[in-house]
Scaffold this motif. Structure first.
Motif, short mmCIF file in Angstrom:
data_model
loop_
_atom_site.label_atom_id
_atom_site.label_comp_id
_atom_site.label_asym_id
_atom_site.label_seq_id
_atom_site.Cartn_x
_atom_site.Cartn_y
_atom_site.Cartn_z
N PRO A 28 53.30 37.48 37.24
CA PRO A 28 52.67 36.81 36.09
C PRO A 28 53.33 35.48 35.74
N ALA A 84 46.94 40.03 34.94
CA ALA A 84 47.90 41.07 34.62
C ALA A 84 48.47 41.67 35.90
N LEU A 89 49.19 40.34 41.30
CA LEU A 89 48.57 39.94 40.05
C LEU A 89 47.06 40.12 40.17
#
Length: 114
Positions: A14, A45, A64
């Motif tokens: 992230p 996320a 991610l």
């Protein structure tokens, strides 16, 4: 009008995807899907997928999950883009030159009527 959503997975943490990188990513997605009238990252996320065999043997690689939405003025544009342009190959063709690692589409494009 129509909204298309999809999810892609990038081998990034992230912290490697701050707002300015997200903006560059959206620019690349827009280039990959020029029929869209608006493009946005709606979330980014850490991936929740179970580890792969390689990750178990070699060690974890950050992953991610990025949710993307695109808007279209007509159904034909939304369908053509979803079927022909929002693929791993075409998206990577536009994101890799900007320094992004290879992505994988993990949530297929879905079309919604607005």
């Amino acid at each position: 009008a129509y909204r298309v959503t999809l999810g892609v997975r990038l081998p990034l943490s992230p912290s490697s995807f701050p707002p300015e990188r997200q903006s560059a990513f959206v620019t690349a997605v827009a280039a990959a899907s020029p029929l869209g009238t608006r493009h946005a990252v709606t979330s980014a996320a850490p991936a929740t997928a179970p580890p792969t065999r390689r990750q178990i043997i070699v060690g974890p690689t950050p992953q991610l999950d990025v949710a993307i939405e695109l808007f279209f003025g007509d159904l034909t544009s939304a369908v053509v883009t979803s079927e022909e342009r929002l693929t791993d190959g075409n998206l990577n063709l536009h994101t890799r030159p900007l320094g992004f690692p290879s992505l994988t589409v993990f949530a297929a494009p879905t079309i919604f009527l607005l």
